[in-house]
Write an enzyme that holds these catalytic residues in place. Structure first.
Site, PDB file in Angstrom:
ATOM      1  N   TYR A 208      18.440   1.103 -15.816  1.00 33.86           N
ATOM      2  CA  TYR A 208      17.763   2.362 -15.487  1.00 33.86           C
ATOM      3  C   TYR A 208      17.178   2.938 -16.771  1.00 33.86           C
ATOM      4  CZ  TYR A 208      16.804   7.156 -14.341  1.00 33.86           C
ATOM      5  OH  TYR A 208      16.160   8.351 -14.176  1.00 33.86           O
TER       6      TYR A 208
ATOM      7  N   GLU B 263      10.017   7.165 -14.621  1.00 34.16           N
ATOM      8  CA  GLU B 263      11.280   6.465 -14.423  1.00 34.16           C
ATOM      9  C   GLU B 263      11.034   5.011 -14.051  1.00 34.16           C
ATOM     10  OE1 GLU B 263      14.592   8.550 -11.983  1.00 34.16           O
ATOM     11  OE2 GLU B 263      13.749   7.020 -10.676  1.00 34.16           O
TER      12      GLU B 263
END
Ligand code: GDP
Ligand code: MN
Length: 380
Positions: free
Chosen positions: A101, A189
């Site tokens: 992530y 992201e």
């Protein structure tokens, strides 16, 4: 404004962040053709401005072009969280060693960008953040210094990378941070950032651009107009073109105030008196007579509106300007719709006199004015 995955990936590519080979399509036939072109297996990905598509069935792997056709047929037109899927991204299926992530977002408390990274990326990232927050690496960026390679190296090391992988991750992070700055991102992201044999690939991409910075992004103009179409009503689009802060509601009393707080309070007061507002219109600070005329005209021209309620607290905004604006709109449209005004503050006496002379009702308190507007509107 939220970009779709494929749009975000176009921006990623421009900034040198690797993405899987892929094409966006709008029909099952096209999906099959592109899958053949890319080479199977592929991933079929619903393009929606929401997260959690994987869990909602919007991400499907396909091994044959027939399967791509079937999956595309099923997904196109399907609804997920009230949104209709109209575009699919067909991408090569990459072999992922590990799902990372990586995100850049704004920390509102410190008013700084913050980098968030975890070696436990993937669809369960929210759980990781909740259950094992120590697995999320955080780095706050000093805006004067920016993000330096010794910072990004450190983030990479804290994720457990060393050697070539460390430098590859570090350089990707620097690119993502630059992208966030260049694009005025509220959030960007990559989840998952796929660790592959020879580096990293952004398997997913999110990019939310700060709405207040859209004027700086001419390259997004088409998308901006499109997004109005989806999110705003026809009247709201018209209002925006006129520079008015306007939200359409479903009642019959047109509400105009100055300042979002006062206008909201006016809506509440109308409701308390069992009336229903047709809209929220905030004049903002220091509105001129012209601007007020434009606003009153806009609300009066709404066929659904039976009565208009204006609630202004004059500070920089002058009461006589407000009154002149209202009278001009009223005279121009020669309307029979009642206008009720509560006007206080700077030059209130002069304003009230102008309104009285034009035959427009003024009342002293918000409660009285709201009540009067509801009475004049009449019940069904
Ligand atoms: P989201 O659920 O909306 O965040 O959609 P993602 O694009 O992140 O996809 C969900 C999950 O599908 C990812 O976490 C991966 O596990 C998996 N996935 C997506 N693309 C690929 C791919 O190219 N290869 C593999 N092996 N898995 C993928
Ligand atoms: Mn994802």
């Amino acid at each position: 404004m939220k970009l779709l995955e494929y749009e975000a990936k176009m921006v990623f590519k421009k900034h040198g962040i690797p993405t899987p080979k892929g094409y966006v399509v709008t029909s099952a036939k096209e999906a099959k053709e592109k899958a053949d072109q890319i080479g199977l297996p592929v991933v079929v990905k619903a393009q929606l401005p929401v997260g959690g598509r994987g869990k909602a069935g919007g991400i499907v792997f396909a091994d044959s072009s027939l399967q791509v056709f079937e999956v595309a047929n099923e997904l196109l037109g399907k609804k997920v969280q009230d949104l209709v899927i109209s575009k699919l991204l067909i991408e090569e299926k990459i072999v992922i060693l590990k799902e990372i992530y990586l995100g850049v977002t704004v920390d509102r408390k410190s008013k700084q960008y913050v980098i968030l990274a975890s070696s436990e990326g993937g669809v369960e990232i929210e759980e990781v953040a909740k259950e094992t927050p120590e697995k999320i690496v955080r780095h706050q960026v000093d805006p004067l210094l920016g993000l330096k390679s010794y910072h990004s190296n450190l983030v990479a090391k804290r994720l457990g990378f060393s050697g070539t992988k460390m430098s590859q991750f570090s350089s990707l992070l620097l690119k993502l941070y630059k992208l966030a700055i260049d694009m005025d991102a509220e959030l960007t992201e990559i989840n998952p950032l796929a660790e592959v044999e020879d580096g990293f690939i952004a398997a997913d991409a999110r990019l939310n651009v700060d709405n207040n910075a859209l004027f700086r992004h001419k390259e997004l103009e088409k998308k901006i107009i499109e997004s109005y179409q989806g999110e705003l009503t026809q009247r709201e689009i018209e209002a925006r073109k006129k520079g008015l802060t306007y939200v359409e509601l479903d009642g019959d009393i047109g509400v105009i105030g100055n300042g979002a707080g006062l206008t909201m309070a006016t809506l509440d007061t109308v409701m308390l008196h069992k009336g229903k507002a047709a809209n929220f219109l905030d004049l903002g600070g220091g509105a001129s007579a012209d601007r007020i005329k434009k606003a009153v005209e806009f609300v009066l021209n709404d066929d659904r509106t039976k009565t208009v309620l204006v609630n202004v607290l004059g500070g920089i905004t002058r009461g006589d300007d407000v009154a002149k604006g209202i009278v001009r709109a009223h005279d121009k449209l020669k309307t029979k719709k009642p206008i009720v005004v509560r006007l206080m503050g700077t030059n209130e006496k002069e304003g009230q006199r102008i309104l009285r002379e034009a035959g427009i009702m003024t009342l002293d308190t918000m409660e009285e004015a709201a009540n009067q507007a509801v009475l004049l509107t009449g019940g069904e």
